[in-house]
Design a protein around this motif. Structure first.
Motif, PDB file in Angstrom:
ATOM      1  N   ASN A 304       0.851  -1.191   0.000  1.00  0.00           N
ATOM      2  CA  ASN A 304       0.000   0.000   0.000  1.00  0.00           C
ATOM      3  C   ASN A 304       0.883   1.237   0.000  1.00  0.00           C
ATOM      4  O   ASN A 304       2.028   1.204   0.450  1.00  0.00           O
ATOM      5  CB  ASN A 304      -0.898  -0.024   1.232  1.00  0.00           C
ATOM      6  CG  ASN A 304      -1.727  -1.288   1.308  1.00  0.00           C
ATOM      7  OD1 ASN A 304      -2.620  -1.502   0.495  1.00  0.00           O
ATOM      8  ND2 ASN A 304      -1.426  -2.148   2.277  1.00  0.00           N
ATOM      9  N   ARG A 305       0.355   2.373  -0.468  1.00  0.00           N
ATOM     10  CA  ARG A 305       1.173   3.575  -0.599  1.00  0.00           C
ATOM     11  C   ARG A 305       0.442   4.820  -0.108  1.00  0.00           C
ATOM     12  O   ARG A 305      -0.740   5.010  -0.385  1.00  0.00           O
ATOM     13  CB  ARG A 305       1.561   3.787  -2.068  1.00  0.00           C
ATOM     14  CG  ARG A 305       2.416   2.687  -2.666  1.00  0.00           C
ATOM     15  CD  ARG A 305       2.700   2.940  -4.134  1.00  0.00           C
ATOM     16  NE  ARG A 305       1.483   2.859  -4.926  1.00  0.00           N
ATOM     17  CZ  ARG A 305       1.235   3.615  -6.002  1.00  0.00           C
ATOM     18  NH1 ARG A 305       2.084   4.551  -6.387  1.00  0.00           N
ATOM     19  NH2 ARG A 305       0.105   3.474  -6.668  1.00  0.00           N
ATOM     20  N   ALA A 306       1.186   5.650   0.631  1.00  0.00           N
ATOM     21  CA  ALA A 306       0.715   6.995   0.982  1.00  0.00           C
ATOM     22  C   ALA A 306       1.462   7.951   0.063  1.00  0.00           C
ATOM     23  O   ALA A 306       2.653   8.212   0.255  1.00  0.00           O
ATOM     24  CB  ALA A 306       1.003   7.295   2.441  1.00  0.00           C
ATOM     25  N   ILE A 307       0.779   8.469  -0.930  1.00  0.00           N
ATOM     26  CA  ILE A 307       1.465   9.112  -2.052  1.00  0.00           C
ATOM     27  C   ILE A 307       1.391  10.638  -2.044  1.00  0.00           C
ATOM     28  O   ILE A 307       1.838  11.280  -2.998  1.00  0.00           O
ATOM     29  CB  ILE A 307       0.933   8.576  -3.390  1.00  0.00           C
ATOM     30  CG1 ILE A 307      -0.564   8.852  -3.525  1.00  0.00           C
ATOM     31  CG2 ILE A 307       1.222   7.087  -3.505  1.00  0.00           C
ATOM     32  CD1 ILE A 307      -1.147   8.436  -4.863  1.00  0.00           C
ATOM     33  N   GLY A 308       0.828  11.220  -0.979  1.00  0.00           N
ATOM     34  CA  GLY A 308       0.866  12.675  -0.863  1.00  0.00           C
ATOM     35  C   GLY A 308       2.275  13.165  -0.632  1.00  0.00           C
ATOM     36  O   GLY A 308       3.242  12.393  -0.574  1.00  0.00           O
ATOM     37  N   ASN A 309       2.423  14.455  -0.436  1.00  0.00           N
ATOM     38  CA  ASN A 309       3.751  15.040  -0.301  1.00  0.00           C
ATOM     39  C   ASN A 309       3.670  16.292   0.567  1.00  0.00           C
ATOM     40  O   ASN A 309       2.879  17.178   0.292  1.00  0.00           O
ATOM     41  CB  ASN A 309       4.305  15.401  -1.686  1.00  0.00           C
ATOM     42  CG  ASN A 309       5.706  15.968  -1.619  1.00  0.00           C
ATOM     43  OD1 ASN A 309       6.490  15.605  -0.746  1.00  0.00           O
ATOM     44  ND2 ASN A 309       6.018  16.876  -2.525  1.00  0.00           N
ATOM     45  N   GLY A 310       4.458  16.330   1.631  1.00  0.00           N
ATOM     46  CA  GLY A 310       4.530  17.532   2.450  1.00  0.00           C
ATOM     47  C   GLY A 310       4.024  17.368   3.860  1.00  0.00           C
ATOM     48  O   GLY A 310       4.159  18.282   4.673  1.00  0.00           O
ATOM     49  N   GLY A 311       3.425  16.211   4.203  1.00  0.00           N
ATOM     50  CA  GLY A 311       3.021  15.940   5.574  1.00  0.00           C
ATOM     51  C   GLY A 311       1.802  16.726   6.013  1.00  0.00           C
ATOM     52  O   GLY A 311       1.009  17.223   5.213  1.00  0.00           O
ATOM     53  N   ASN A 312       1.655  16.839   7.350  1.00  0.00           N
ATOM     54  CA  ASN A 312       0.509  17.519   7.961  1.00  0.00           C
ATOM     55  C   ASN A 312       0.989  18.260   9.205  1.00  0.00           C
ATOM     56  O   ASN A 312       1.449  17.628  10.151  1.00  0.00           O
ATOM     57  CB  ASN A 312      -0.546  16.487   8.336  1.00  0.00           C
ATOM     58  CG  ASN A 312      -1.795  17.115   8.927  1.00  0.00           C
ATOM     59  OD1 ASN A 312      -1.911  18.326   9.022  1.00  0.00           O
ATOM     60  ND2 ASN A 312      -2.731  16.283   9.335  1.00  0.00           N
ATOM     61  N   PRO A 313       0.904  19.605   9.244  1.00  0.00           N
ATOM     62  CA  PRO A 313       0.410  20.491   8.190  1.00  0.00           C
ATOM     63  C   PRO A 313       1.345  20.475   6.985  1.00  0.00           C
ATOM     64  O   PRO A 313       2.535  20.203   7.117  1.00  0.00           O
ATOM     65  CB  PRO A 313       0.395  21.861   8.858  1.00  0.00           C
ATOM     66  CG  PRO A 313       1.422  21.761   9.930  1.00  0.00           C
ATOM     67  CD  PRO A 313       1.369  20.352  10.426  1.00  0.00           C
ATOM     68  N   ALA A 314       0.791  20.768   5.840  1.00  0.00           N
ATOM     69  CA  ALA A 314       1.570  20.699   4.614  1.00  0.00           C
ATOM     70  C   ALA A 314       2.714  21.704   4.636  1.00  0.00           C
ATOM     71  O   ALA A 314       2.540  22.862   4.997  1.00  0.00           O
ATOM     72  CB  ALA A 314       0.665  20.978   3.408  1.00  0.00           C
ATOM     73  N   GLU A 315       3.891  21.224   4.275  1.00  0.00           N
ATOM     74  CA  GLU A 315       5.030  22.123   4.150  1.00  0.00           C
ATOM     75  C   GLU A 315       4.764  23.146   3.051  1.00  0.00           C
ATOM     76  O   GLU A 315       4.020  22.889   2.101  1.00  0.00           O
ATOM     77  CB  GLU A 315       6.286  21.326   3.826  1.00  0.00           C
ATOM     78  CG  GLU A 315       6.699  20.349   4.920  1.00  0.00           C
ATOM     79  CD  GLU A 315       7.892  19.514   4.523  1.00  0.00           C
ATOM     80  OE1 GLU A 315       8.428  19.746   3.411  1.00  0.00           O
ATOM     81  OE2 GLU A 315       8.290  18.627   5.300  1.00  0.00           O
ATOM     82  N   SER A 316       5.365  24.298   3.195  1.00  0.00           N
ATOM     83  CA  SER A 316       5.176  25.359   2.220  1.00  0.00           C
ATOM     84  C   SER A 316       5.493  24.862   0.807  1.00  0.00           C
ATOM     85  O   SER A 316       6.508  24.204   0.579  1.00  0.00           O
ATOM     86  CB  SER A 316       6.090  26.548   2.557  1.00  0.00           C
ATOM     87  OG  SER A 316       5.960  27.571   1.586  1.00  0.00           O
ATOM     88  N   GLY A 317       4.594  25.137  -0.102  1.00  0.00           N
ATOM     89  CA  GLY A 317       4.799  24.763  -1.486  1.00  0.00           C
ATOM     90  C   GLY A 317       4.428  23.337  -1.823  1.00  0.00           C
ATOM     91  O   GLY A 317       4.673  22.874  -2.934  1.00  0.00           O
TER      92      GLY A 317
END
Length: 404
Positions: A304-317
């Motif tokens: 399985n994959r967690a494919i977002g980028n920047g974590g939580n809270p989302a890093e700038s950009g």
């Protein structure tokens, strides 16, 4: 997803805000775990863990792993349900429900009689639902999401008999339950904490569910808010939800607000299980929740994959996300219990290649017994054990297990 009660909107916003604030504090130290021990095993107390630091592969979108009409999953194939090495006892309340006296039987013994409309109508009617589609495995591709109505229980069971696969066709969520959705009937003045419906899904396979763009919650195959949910002897292949976002999650299952904080049971079930069968979402490739305790027994999570980028809270950009390859748990007082469960070869871009567990008020805990967590890839912020992201004061009890 519509939030139908103003109180629920306020409570949910408060919870989400707390998640973002607390996770930001935790992740600020993410880079400090990069040079620790290579692993931990058995019942040791841990020590510094290694941050693998690598990004997960295949980040270009949720996708469904290449499954299509010719996939073996459509013919009943694919990895079996559950961890074959799991040997933990299953408590009575977590066992399969009795379906000897069904309310509704879908089908008349022929595959042609088991239609999308028959499934949707049966689920709307509630009660105990079984299938009679003939002696061979069958895949039923839903033309609309099957939705639970809250006044049709209190006990609702959907039992596929080990032969039935429900597919979202890569276009829609498969199963939806929400005690606070007015369209599904309000049954108490406290929809955020009521004891029904009590939904059991068992002996079923869920494939190609996809909630991408449907709402901002997740739950590619199953969304469950309120009441109780139990999953037994079931499989989840090639499900997807939104590929980015700091809190969206749960390609297989997304859950909120289980009655009185009681655990959501997952027993002898498989999420992914082999290459080409994995599930993918921004966070929580297998399962995801806010404010929910889970007890996972004799189950398997892999690929399985967690494919977002920047974590939580989302890093700038960045769009945010990328945490919890197999499991994503967020909230306050909650417990994740694993027994006889194997978590391997899951991938992330941000944190928690196997498990992401953030207790915002630091009152949650993790219990791992007779389980194996190994060869999960990517991410950082591993303060106690490799592949598990958590606050460094989160109690983690490990017995007779391997984490490496």
């Amino acid at each position: 997803m519509r939030r139908s009660l103003e109180l629920v909107v306020v409570l949910s916003a408060a919870v989400l805000g707390a998640c973002a604030d607390d996770e930001g504090g935790g992740e600020a130290g993410a880079g400090t775990g990069g040079g620790g021990a290579a692993g931990a095993s058995a019942s040791g107390t841990g020590g510094a863990a290694s941050g693998t630091g690598g990004a997960a592969s295949g980040t270009g979108g949720a996708g469904t792993g290449g499954a299509g009409a010719g996939s073996p999953a459509h013919e009943g194939g694919g990895p079996a349900a559950g961890n074959p090495d799991g040997a933990c006892a299953v408590p009575a309340e977590a066992q399969a429900a009795d379906t000897s006296s069904p309310t509704t039987v879908i089908g008349d013994g022929t595959p042609e009689s088991c239609t999308s409309a028959a499934v949707v109508d049966a689920v709307a009617g509630g009660g105990v639902i079984t299938f009679d589609c003939g002696p061979d495995p069958i895949t039923i591709t839903l033309e609309e999401t099957a939705k639970i109505f809250n006044d049709t229980g209190p006990e609702i069971v959907i039992d596929g008999g080990g032969l039935v696969t429900l597919s979202g066709g890569g276009e829609r969520r498969i199963l939806y339950m929400n005690t606070c959705d007015e369209a599904q009937v309000w049954t108490t003045p406290n929809c955020d904490n009521q004891d029904h419906p009590r939904l059991t899904i068992q002996n079923l396979t869920f494939i190609e569910g996809d909630s991408t763009g449907e709402d901002d919650e997740g739950g590619g195959a199953v969304f469950a808010q309120g009441g109780r949910l139990k999953v037994v002897n079931s499989r989840f292949f090639n499900n997807a939800c939104d590929p980015t976002g700091p809190d969206v999650g749960g390609a297989g299952i997304r859950a909120f607000m289980q009655h009185d904080g009681l655990p959501l049971y997952v027993v002898n079930s498989t999420f992914g299980g082999a290459e080409g069968y994995g599930n993918a979402c921004a966070n929580g490739g297998g399962i995801s929740s806010i404010g929910v305790s889970w007890t996972v027994i004799n189950s398997l999570f892999s690929h399985n994959r967690a494919i977002g980028n920047g974590g939580n809270p989302a890093e700038s950009g960045t769009p945010g996300g990328g945490s919890g390859g197999a499991i994503y748990n967020d909230g306050n007082t909650m417990t994740l219990t694993l027994c006889g469960t194997r978590i391997e070869r899951n991938e992330v871009n941000a944190h928690g290649s196997a498990i992401f567990f953030v207790s915002n008020d630091h009152s949650g805990n993790i219990v791992i017994d007779r389980s194996v967590i190994t060869n999960n890839v990517g991410g950082s912020w591993y303060p106690t054990y490799p592949q598990i992201s958590n606050h460094d004061d989160t109690p983690i009890t490990v017995t007779d297990s391997t984490i490496e």
